[in-house]
Scaffold this active site. Structure first.
Site, short mmCIF file in Angstrom:
data_model
loop_
_atom_site.label_atom_id
_atom_site.label_comp_id
_atom_site.label_asym_id
_atom_site.label_seq_id
_atom_site.Cartn_x
_atom_site.Cartn_y
_atom_site.Cartn_z
N CYS A 49 -6.84 -1.07 -3.55
CA CYS A 49 -7.35 -0.58 -2.26
C CYS A 49 -6.23 -0.50 -1.25
CB CYS A 49 -8.39 -1.52 -1.67
SG CYS A 49 -9.85 -1.74 -2.65
N GLU A 56 -4.28 11.01 -5.27
CA GLU A 56 -4.42 10.03 -6.34
C GLU A 56 -5.88 9.68 -6.61
OE1 GLU A 56 -0.11 7.86 -5.85
OE2 GLU A 56 -1.80 6.95 -4.83
N1 SAH Z 1 -11.71 5.97 4.82
C1 SAH Z 1 -12.75 5.36 4.04
C2 SAH Z 1 -12.48 5.46 2.57
C3 SAH Z 1 -11.29 4.64 2.07
S1 SAH Z 1 -11.96 3.25 1.24
C4 SAH Z 1 -12.96 3.93 4.49
O1 SAH Z 1 -12.18 3.47 5.31
O2 SAH Z 1 -13.93 3.30 4.10
C5 SAH Z 1 -10.59 2.26 1.03
C6 SAH Z 1 -10.95 0.83 1.30
O3 SAH Z 1 -9.81 0.01 1.10
C7 SAH Z 1 -11.38 0.63 2.73
O4 SAH Z 1 -12.38 -0.35 2.82
C8 SAH Z 1 -10.09 0.16 3.35
O5 SAH Z 1 -10.31 -0.48 4.56
C9 SAH Z 1 -9.57 -0.74 2.27
N2 SAH Z 1 -8.14 -1.00 2.38
C10 SAH Z 1 -7.22 -0.20 2.93
N3 SAH Z 1 -5.99 -0.75 2.84
C11 SAH Z 1 -6.14 -1.92 2.19
C12 SAH Z 1 -5.24 -2.93 1.77
N4 SAH Z 1 -3.94 -2.82 1.97
N5 SAH Z 1 -5.74 -4.00 1.12
C13 SAH Z 1 -7.06 -4.08 0.87
N6 SAH Z 1 -7.97 -3.17 1.24
C14 SAH Z 1 -7.52 -2.09 1.90
#
Ligand code: SAH
Length: 358
Positions: A333, A91
């Site tokens: 996110c 996605e």
């Molecule tokens: N693996 C990398 C790239 C993904 S970024 C990383 O972890 O940075 C995706 C972002 O969204 C990350 O900061 C992650 O921690 C955040 N994220 C993941 N699940 C989420 C959720 N349910 N609610 C809000 N942020 C979330």
């Protein structure tokens, strides 16, 4: 399978052409058709000799992804599910704002890191994306939003960019090359959960903004939320950030902190965060948890989030509280779960909307 021309950045394309005794400007013509103009059939590259067009068309693929489905949020956010040649689905999300449109791209199908609050983490890793597949997310979504120019690109979709570093670096070269998509350095941001040894490698290779997903202020808590912390604990991660020469007040690291009610949203958490980041040029992005049925976490009440933010600001940090976008289409996110190889698109527990409807 044929090689894909989009696996080669404009620079690599020049080298490849040089080996065939073709001049650099021929490679640049190909790059500008592929990227700037977005014309993917070599037979339509009218300023190339007929024979070269035929050879390229026979030898190479130029397309890596097809649009599987598109959803549009009430707030204008668009989520595209894209299908690769092997059936894998990933996605990408386009987020329009007043002064910019940001595209959030994936780097892996699924993700091996299994962060306990992230939907992608539930999938496990299916495979890495190729450079062409990373680039084609921009190519496809650009066609879906012809009314907007995509001005910013963030590697914050499915997967951990630094665990697919070679393909990510080559994709960034294409994004930033004048004969590619010509993004300015600061319009590309790579986010990592903290693969510590690869951070310096990334920043030495390409000029991008760095974002780090922190989410916790003690190892005990971060071990649970971001299990990668067991390999690269907070001290290692923050120590590495202190030693990165590319970071400065003008070019801070973006620290992502997902606020989860009664987990990491207390005043003590905020104070520890201030202490941990002392001396690191950082900007904190607070993201209220986007709830989903695959994880037991909820966003804090707005007053709690504001109080947390206030504590950071009082501690001298630059911080923003992000408004979540695209939640109604699971484009926010941590909600990207894709559809794996044509299997059911649904969450393990989809239908249990109780969490979300709280
Ligand atoms: N693996 C990398 C790239 C993904 S970024 C990383 O972890 O940075 C995706 C972002 O969204 C990350 O900061 C992650 O921690 C955040 N994220 C993941 N699940 C989420 C959720 N349910 N609610 C809000 N942020 C979330």
């Amino acid at each position: 399978m044929k090689a894909n021309l989009k696996d080669l950045s404009p620079g690599a394309l020049r080298e490849c052409f040089a080996r065939e005794r073709l001049p650099a400007w021929r490679a640049d013509q190909v790059a500008s058709w592929l990227y700037a103009r977005g014309v993917e059939d070599p037979r339509a590259w009218t300023d190339l000799p007929q024979e070269l067009r035929e050879t390229l068309a026979e030898r190479y693929e130029t397309r890596a992804l097809e649009v599987a489905s598109v959803e549009r949020s009430v707030d204008g956010t668009l989520k595209a599910a894209l299908r690769a040649r092997d059936g894998a689905v990933l996605e990408a999300v386009a987020i329009p704002e007043e002064d910019r449109t940001t595209l959030c791209v994936s780097t892996q199908v699924g993700c091996p890191l299994a962060c306990s609050f992230c939907a992608t983490g539930l999938l496990g890793l299916e495979r890495n994306l190729s450079t062409a597949e990373i680039i084609d997310q921009l190519a496809r979504v650009r066609e879906l939003v012809p009314e907007r120019r995509i001005t910013n690109l963030v590697f914050m979709g499915m997967g951990e960019p630094l665990l697919n570093l070679r393909a990510v670096i080559e994709a960034i070269r294409t994004l930033q090359h004048a004969k590619g998509f010509a993004f300015a350095p600061r319009r590309v941001t790579v986010s990592t959960a903290g693969v510590v040894p690869r951070i310096a490698e990334l920043l030495a290779a390409v000029p991008v903004n760095l974002a780090v997903s922190l989410h916790a202020t003690t190892d005990a808590q971060r071990d649970v939320l971001v299990p990668l912390n067991k390999r690269f604990p907070l001290a290692d991660l923050l120590g590495a950030l202190r030693r990165i020469p590319q970071l400065s007040r003008r070019h801070p690291v973006f620290v992502e902190y997902t606020l989860m009610a009664d987990v990491n949203d207390g005043t003590d958490d905020a104070r520890r965060l201030v202490a941990l980041l002392r001396g690191i040029p950082a900007k904190v992005n607070l993201i209220p948890m986007n709830p989903h049925p695959g994880a037991p976490y909820l966003p804090p009440a707005p007053e709690v989030a504001s109080r947390f933010m206030g504590e950071l600001v009082r501690g001298g940090l630059v911080a923003t509280l992000r408004r979540s976008r695209g939640g109604d289409i699971d484009a926010a996110c941590g909600q990207l779960a894709g559809r794996r190889s044509g299997r059911a698109a649904e969450w393990p527990m989809r239908g249990e909307r109780a969490l979300r409807d709280r």
